[in-house]
Scaffold this active site. Structure first.
Site, PDB file in Angstrom:
ATOM      1  N   CYS A   6      15.951 -21.096  -9.347  1.00 43.44           N
ATOM      2  CA  CYS A   6      14.996 -19.985  -9.371  1.00 43.44           C
ATOM      3  C   CYS A   6      15.615 -18.874 -10.216  1.00 43.44           C
ATOM      4  O   CYS A   6      16.686 -18.356  -9.865  1.00 43.44           O
ATOM      5  CB  CYS A   6      14.688 -19.504  -7.956  1.00 43.44           C
ATOM      6  SG  CYS A   6      13.754 -17.958  -7.956  1.00 43.44           S
ATOM      7  N   ASN A   9       0.619 -11.621  -8.799  1.00 43.66           N
ATOM      8  CA  ASN A   9      -0.071 -12.814  -9.281  1.00 43.66           C
ATOM      9  C   ASN A   9       0.209 -13.921  -8.275  1.00 43.66           C
ATOM     10  O   ASN A   9       1.368 -14.182  -7.958  1.00 43.66           O
ATOM     11  CB  ASN A   9       0.460 -13.218 -10.666  1.00 43.66           C
ATOM     12  CG  ASN A   9      -0.008 -12.276 -11.756  1.00 43.66           C
ATOM     13  OD1 ASN A   9      -1.122 -11.750 -11.692  1.00 43.66           O
ATOM     14  ND2 ASN A   9       0.831 -12.044 -12.748  1.00 43.66           N
ATOM     15  N   ASP A  30      10.762  -6.024 -16.655  1.00 40.65           N
ATOM     16  CA  ASP A  30      10.181  -7.283 -17.113  1.00 40.65           C
ATOM     17  C   ASP A  30      10.660  -7.542 -18.545  1.00 40.65           C
ATOM     18  O   ASP A  30      10.662  -6.647 -19.387  1.00 40.65           O
ATOM     19  CB  ASP A  30       8.646  -7.210 -17.074  1.00 40.65           C
ATOM     20  CG  ASP A  30       8.005  -8.583 -17.212  1.00 40.65           C
ATOM     21  OD1 ASP A  30       7.407  -9.052 -16.232  1.00 40.65           O
ATOM     22  OD2 ASP A  30       8.119  -9.183 -18.308  1.00 40.65           O
ATOM     23  N   HIS A  42       4.402  -6.558  -9.716  1.00 48.84           N
ATOM     24  CA  HIS A  42       4.498  -5.929 -11.035  1.00 48.84           C
ATOM     25  C   HIS A  42       4.122  -4.454 -10.884  1.00 48.84           C
ATOM     26  O   HIS A  42       3.078  -4.146 -10.303  1.00 48.84           O
ATOM     27  CB  HIS A  42       3.487  -6.547 -12.001  1.00 48.84           C
ATOM     28  CG  HIS A  42       3.742  -7.976 -12.363  1.00 48.84           C
ATOM     29  ND1 HIS A  42       4.257  -8.358 -13.574  1.00 48.84           N
ATOM     30  CD2 HIS A  42       3.527  -9.123 -11.680  1.00 48.84           C
ATOM     31  CE1 HIS A  42       4.350  -9.680 -13.629  1.00 48.84           C
ATOM     32  NE2 HIS A  42       3.908 -10.172 -12.488  1.00 48.84           N
ATOM     33  N   HIS A  57       6.928 -11.462  -6.597  1.00 49.43           N
ATOM     34  CA  HIS A  57       7.322 -10.211  -7.242  1.00 49.43           C
ATOM     35  C   HIS A  57       6.090  -9.364  -7.443  1.00 49.43           C
ATOM     36  O   HIS A  57       5.003  -9.871  -7.732  1.00 49.43           O
ATOM     37  CB  HIS A  57       8.034 -10.470  -8.580  1.00 49.43           C
ATOM     38  CG  HIS A  57       7.308 -11.426  -9.459  1.00 49.43           C
ATOM     39  ND1 HIS A  57       7.346 -12.792  -9.257  1.00 49.43           N
ATOM     40  CD2 HIS A  57       6.489 -11.219 -10.517  1.00 49.43           C
ATOM     41  CE1 HIS A  57       6.585 -13.382 -10.163  1.00 49.43           C
ATOM     42  NE2 HIS A  57       6.049 -12.447 -10.938  1.00 49.43           N
TER      43      HIS A  57
END
Ligand code: AMP
Ligand code: ZN
Length: 110
Positions: free
Chosen positions: A4, A84, A30, A99, A97
Protein backbone atom coordinates in the site's frame (compact mmCIF):
# COMPACT_ATOMS: atom_id res chain seq x y z
CA UNK A 1 -0.17 -3.10 4.94
CA UNK A 2 2.43 -4.31 2.45
CA UNK A 3 2.04 -3.02 -1.11
CA UNK A 4 0.00 0.00 0.00
CA UNK A 5 1.71 3.21 -1.12
CA UNK A 6 -0.02 5.30 1.53
CA UNK A 7 1.05 2.90 4.32
CA UNK A 8 4.61 3.27 3.00
CA UNK A 9 4.30 7.08 3.06
CA UNK A 10 2.90 7.01 6.60
CA UNK A 11 5.71 4.68 7.75
CA UNK A 12 8.30 6.98 6.14
CA UNK A 13 9.40 4.31 3.64
CA UNK A 14 8.31 6.47 0.70
CA UNK A 15 8.88 10.22 0.43
CA UNK A 16 6.02 12.69 0.64
CA UNK A 17 5.55 16.36 1.37
CA UNK A 18 4.08 16.05 4.84
CA UNK A 19 1.86 18.83 6.14
CA UNK A 20 0.80 17.51 9.56
CA UNK A 21 0.86 14.26 11.50
CA UNK A 22 -1.47 13.63 14.46
CA UNK A 23 -2.25 10.61 16.66
CA UNK A 24 -4.50 9.04 14.03
CA UNK A 25 -3.91 10.94 10.78
CA UNK A 26 -1.17 11.73 8.30
CA UNK A 27 -1.60 14.58 5.82
CA UNK A 28 0.56 15.20 2.77
CA UNK A 29 0.51 16.97 -0.60
CA UNK A 30 -1.11 15.20 -3.51
CA UNK A 31 1.58 14.36 -6.06
CA UNK A 32 -0.68 15.43 -8.97
CA UNK A 33 -2.54 18.43 -7.54
CA UNK A 34 -5.97 19.19 -9.04
CA UNK A 35 -6.13 22.61 -7.34
CA UNK A 36 -3.59 25.14 -6.00
CA UNK A 37 -4.01 23.51 -2.58
CA UNK A 38 -4.53 19.74 -2.77
CA UNK A 39 -3.80 17.78 0.40
CA UNK A 40 -4.61 14.18 1.27
CA UNK A 41 -5.58 13.33 4.85
CA UNK A 42 -5.25 9.61 5.56
CA UNK A 43 -5.83 7.56 8.71
CA UNK A 44 -2.59 6.00 9.94
CA UNK A 45 -4.34 2.63 10.09
CA UNK A 46 -4.87 0.86 6.75
CA UNK A 47 -8.62 1.22 6.22
CA UNK A 48 -10.12 0.64 2.78
CA UNK A 49 -13.50 2.34 2.97
CA UNK A 50 -14.74 5.39 4.91
CA UNK A 51 -17.48 3.44 6.72
CA UNK A 52 -14.76 1.32 8.37
CA UNK A 53 -13.15 4.34 10.05
CA UNK A 54 -13.69 4.52 13.80
CA UNK A 55 -14.97 7.61 15.58
CA UNK A 56 -11.48 8.68 16.72
CA UNK A 57 -10.14 8.46 13.17
CA UNK A 58 -13.08 10.38 11.69
CA UNK A 59 -12.88 13.12 14.28
CA UNK A 60 -9.12 13.39 13.84
CA UNK A 61 -9.35 13.54 10.02
CA UNK A 62 -11.93 16.34 10.07
CA UNK A 63 -10.11 18.31 12.78
CA UNK A 64 -6.87 17.89 10.83
CA UNK A 65 -8.57 19.13 7.64
CA UNK A 66 -9.72 22.27 9.39
CA UNK A 67 -6.24 22.84 10.81
CA UNK A 68 -4.65 22.41 7.37
CA UNK A 69 -7.14 24.83 5.81
CA UNK A 70 -6.14 27.36 8.45
CA UNK A 71 -2.38 26.77 8.02
CA UNK A 72 -2.51 26.92 4.22
CA UNK A 73 -4.73 30.01 4.18
CA UNK A 74 -7.84 28.61 2.51
CA UNK A 75 -10.16 28.50 5.49
CA UNK A 76 -11.84 31.86 4.95
CA UNK A 77 -12.43 31.47 1.21
CA UNK A 78 -13.50 27.84 1.56
CA UNK A 79 -12.44 24.49 0.21
CA UNK A 80 -13.79 21.12 -0.84
CA UNK A 81 -13.46 17.85 1.12
CA UNK A 82 -13.91 14.68 -0.97
CA UNK A 83 -13.82 10.93 -0.40
CA UNK A 84 -13.65 8.89 -3.60
CA UNK A 85 -15.27 5.54 -2.87
CA UNK A 86 -14.97 2.71 -5.37
CA UNK A 87 -14.49 2.55 -9.11
CA UNK A 88 -17.29 4.86 -10.27
CA UNK A 89 -15.74 7.60 -8.13
CA UNK A 90 -12.32 6.84 -9.61
CA UNK A 91 -10.73 5.65 -6.36
CA UNK A 92 -7.13 4.72 -7.20
CA UNK A 93 -5.58 4.11 -3.81
CA UNK A 94 -7.32 1.65 -1.50
CA UNK A 95 -6.26 3.35 1.70
CA UNK A 96 -8.98 5.81 2.69
CA UNK A 97 -8.06 9.44 2.22
CA UNK A 98 -9.88 12.71 2.33
CA UNK A 99 -8.97 15.16 -0.44
CA UNK A 100 -8.79 18.81 0.66
CA UNK A 101 -8.97 21.07 -2.42
CA UNK A 102 -8.79 24.83 -2.33
CA UNK A 103 -7.13 27.98 -3.52
CA UNK A 104 -9.51 28.75 -6.38
CA UNK A 105 -13.23 28.80 -7.07
CA UNK A 106 -14.23 25.18 -7.70
CA UNK A 107 -16.53 24.18 -10.53
CA UNK A 108 -19.91 22.92 -9.46
CA UNK A 109 -19.97 19.12 -9.35
CA UNK A 110 -23.65 18.95 -10.27
P1 AMP B 1 -8.16 8.60 -5.28
O1 AMP B 1 -8.52 8.65 -6.73
O2 AMP B 1 -9.19 9.24 -4.40
O3 AMP B 1 -7.78 7.19 -4.84
O4 AMP B 1 -6.89 9.53 -5.14
C1 AMP B 1 -5.58 9.07 -5.08
C2 AMP B 1 -4.73 10.31 -5.08
O5 AMP B 1 -3.44 9.96 -4.60
C3 AMP B 1 -4.55 10.95 -6.47
O6 AMP B 1 -5.02 12.31 -6.43
C4 AMP B 1 -3.03 10.85 -6.71
O7 AMP B 1 -2.53 11.99 -7.39
C5 AMP B 1 -2.49 10.73 -5.30
N1 AMP B 1 -1.22 10.03 -5.17
C6 AMP B 1 -0.87 8.83 -5.72
N2 AMP B 1 0.37 8.48 -5.36
C7 AMP B 1 0.83 9.48 -4.55
C8 AMP B 1 2.05 9.70 -3.85
N3 AMP B 1 3.05 8.84 -3.90
N4 AMP B 1 2.17 10.84 -3.12
C9 AMP B 1 1.15 11.73 -3.07
N5 AMP B 1 -0.04 11.57 -3.69
C10 AMP B 1 -0.19 10.46 -4.43
ZN1 ZN C 1 -2.49 1.46 3.54
Amino acid sequence: MEDCIFCKIIEGKLDSEKIIETANSFAFKDIHPKAPVHILIAPKRHVERPELLNAHELEDMFNTSEEIAQILGVKDDGYRLVFNVGKHAGQEVEHVHLHLLGGRVAKSMF
